[in-house]
Design a protein around this motif. Structure first.
Motif, PDB file in Angstrom:
ATOM      1  N   ILE A   1      13.228 -50.343   1.991  1.00 32.39           N
ATOM      2  CA  ILE A   1      13.106 -51.693   1.438  1.00 32.39           C
ATOM      3  C   ILE A   1      12.004 -52.451   2.179  1.00 32.39           C
ATOM      4  O   ILE A   1      11.971 -52.485   3.412  1.00 32.39           O
ATOM      5  N   ASP A   2      11.105 -53.047   1.412  1.00 34.40           N
ATOM      6  CA  ASP A   2      10.066 -53.880   2.013  1.00 34.40           C
ATOM      7  C   ASP A   2       9.920 -55.171   1.202  1.00 34.40           C
ATOM      8  O   ASP A   2      10.778 -55.485   0.364  1.00 34.40           O
ATOM      9  N   ASP A   3       8.846 -55.890   1.455  1.00 29.82           N
ATOM     10  CA  ASP A   3       8.671 -57.186   0.795  1.00 29.82           C
ATOM     11  C   ASP A   3       8.496 -57.068  -0.716  1.00 29.82           C
ATOM     12  O   ASP A   3       8.643 -58.073  -1.431  1.00 29.82           O
ATOM     13  N   THR A   4       8.191 -55.866  -1.209  1.00 27.95           N
ATOM     14  CA  THR A   4       7.985 -55.695  -2.648  1.00 27.95           C
ATOM     15  C   THR A   4       9.261 -55.298  -3.380  1.00 27.95           C
ATOM     16  O   THR A   4       9.285 -55.277  -4.610  1.00 27.95           O
ATOM     17  N   THR A   5      10.314 -54.951  -2.653  1.00 28.81           N
ATOM     18  CA  THR A   5      11.522 -54.381  -3.265  1.00 28.81           C
ATOM     19  C   THR A   5      12.355 -55.477  -3.917  1.00 28.81           C
ATOM     20  O   THR A   5      12.922 -56.337  -3.242  1.00 28.81           O
ATOM     21  N   ARG A   6      12.452 -55.439  -5.225  1.00 27.28           N
ATOM     22  CA  ARG A   6      13.236 -56.424  -5.947  1.00 27.28           C
ATOM     23  C   ARG A   6      14.632 -55.913  -6.273  1.00 27.28           C
ATOM     24  O   ARG A   6      15.579 -56.686  -6.331  1.00 27.28           O
ATOM     25  N   LEU A   7      14.749 -54.607  -6.520  1.00 24.11           N
ATOM     26  CA  LEU A   7      16.030 -54.018  -6.906  1.00 24.11           C
ATOM     27  C   LEU A   7      16.289 -52.754  -6.092  1.00 24.11           C
ATOM     28  O   LEU A   7      15.360 -51.988  -5.796  1.00 24.11           O
ATOM     29  N   VAL A   8      17.567 -52.538  -5.761  1.00 29.62           N
ATOM     30  CA  VAL A   8      18.021 -51.280  -5.181  1.00 29.62           C
ATOM     31  C   VAL A   8      19.228 -50.828  -5.988  1.00 29.62           C
ATOM     32  O   VAL A   8      20.199 -51.578  -6.139  1.00 29.62           O
ATOM     33  N   PHE A   9      19.160 -49.622  -6.531  1.00 26.10           N
ATOM     34  CA  PHE A   9      20.295 -49.052  -7.250  1.00 26.10           C
ATOM     35  C   PHE A   9      21.053 -48.117  -6.315  1.00 26.10           C
ATOM     36  O   PHE A   9      20.457 -47.227  -5.694  1.00 26.10           O
TER      37      PHE A   9
END
Length: 374
Positions: A156-164
């Motif tokens: 996860i970084d600053d660009t990560t909007r979603l994690v499934f």
């Protein structure tokens, strides 16, 4: 010539499980068995048949776009506000709507791999970068079949909007436990939405595998996906739902919802199914018992089968996945191969599973399926 976006043009086509009637005709048998799509073997619930029959007389009208009756029933069942719920044409459509609502070029969507095969496709359609975090062995000496939550957190970084997080995971059937999932959720940045994809929640028998709705409470960046396609027996009608702690998440999904995509029949069937929960629980218990029997039979044959928490089992046969599935199809049993990795086998009715085991016994020497040392 008009061309699609390059990202779309490069996408592989989704391949559903084969139609058993087509296979039966092709190989000249009376009946083929389909253990490829994680459907339940039970017929539709009697209350569902009655509700669909009654609703059919109104199909000259559009369905309720907000699925108000279904939403109210779900809100009561889970003890949430109706504004925290969004319905969709199956959970996969809600995944797509989430990607559309939260992603754009320059953002990313993270998930385990292998997991639900639509995650990377939906990311690309939304213009986001798919970030695949390899699975790790869930037990000493076992194959890579379980979420690596530490690895997922590191991705996860600053660009990560979603994690499934698919729990139980499709196609391996493994599940992450309460403590590690709670630690993961507490560590994810508040600007990233974690989606707990629980399509197979009703088949979980391990008490340490948490209910995502419980973990969602008090965490504004967590949402839960469920479906009526599996345990509730509505695969042919396509209805799923999202529950979010923050009503703004459900509202964002409703804004990307394709109007009227949850049909009148699907809504009526889902409401009737919820009212038949006792029967659904009995059916799920039967599936879990049959899953244990099938797992034991496969282990007796030397196959390395993990404890599944879903309504399928995973055969990690590597490069033999495609040849094995092809050989089983020649004997009228349809499974779901993931070439180079393994074969997913739905838990069917006992007689269907017996036919699968007989076919497996007949072909395994020719296919040279690897077995685990005794």
């Amino acid at each position: 010539m008009v061309s699609p976006r390059p990202a779309v043009e490069a996408l592989p086509a989704y391949r559903p499980g084969r139609n058993p009637a087509d296979l039966a005709r092709e190989i000249g048998v009376d009946r083929a068995i389909k253990l490829a799509s994680n459907e339940v073997a039970f017929p539709p619930l009697p209350a569902v048949v009655q509700a669909v029959t009654a609703a059919a007389g109104e199909t000259n009208r559009y369905p309720d776009n907000g699925a108000a009756v279904l939403t109210a029933a779900l809100a009561e069942r889970y003890g949430v506000d109706p504004g925290q719920i969004a319905s969709g044409c199956g959970a996969v459509t809600l995944c797509q709507e989430l990607a559309q609502a939260y992603s754009e070029p320059g953002t990313s969507i993270a998930f385990a791999w292998r997991s639900f095969e639509m995650y990377p496709l939906l990311a690309r359609v939304a213009g986001a970068r798919p970030v695949q975090v390899p699975l790790v062995p869930g037990r000493d000496g076992g194959p890579a079949d379980t979420h690596d939550l530490d690895g997922l957190l590191a991705a996860i970084d600053d660009t990560t909007r979603l994690v499934f997080v698919c729990n139980p995971n499709n196609p391996t059937g493994t599940a992450v436990r309460r403590g590690e999932l709670e630690r993961f959720l507490d560590a994810v940045p508040a600007t990233t939405l974690v989606v707990l994809d629980e399509a197979y929640r009703e088949f979980v028998s391990d008490g340490d595998v948490p209910d995502g709705v419980e973990l969602m409470r008090g965490r504004d960046n967590v949402a839960v996906l469920r479906t009526f396609s599996k345990a509730w027996g509505l695969a042919g009608l396509r209805v799923g739902y999202l529950i979010a702690e923050d009503p703004a998440v459900a509202e964002a999904v409703r804004k990307t919802h394709v109007p009227f995509s949850v049909s009148m029949l699907a809504q009526a069937a889902a409401v009737a199914a919820l009212a038949s929960e006792d029967e659904v629980r009995r059916r799920c218990a039967a599936v879990v018992a049959e899953r244990a029997r099938l797992t034991g039979e496969l282990r007796e044959r030397g196959l390395d089968v993990a404890d599944s928490q879903a309504n399928f089992v995973w055969l990690p046969v590597g490069e033999q996945a495609a040849p094995l599935a092809e050989a089983l199809e020649a004997r009228a049993v349809i499974t779901r191969p993931f070439p180079g990795e393994g074969v997913r086998v739905t838990v069917g009715a006992p007689e269907e599973d017996d036919a699968f085991l007989a076919a497996l016994d007949a072909v395994r020497d020719d296919v040279r399926v690897a077995v685990r040392p005794a």
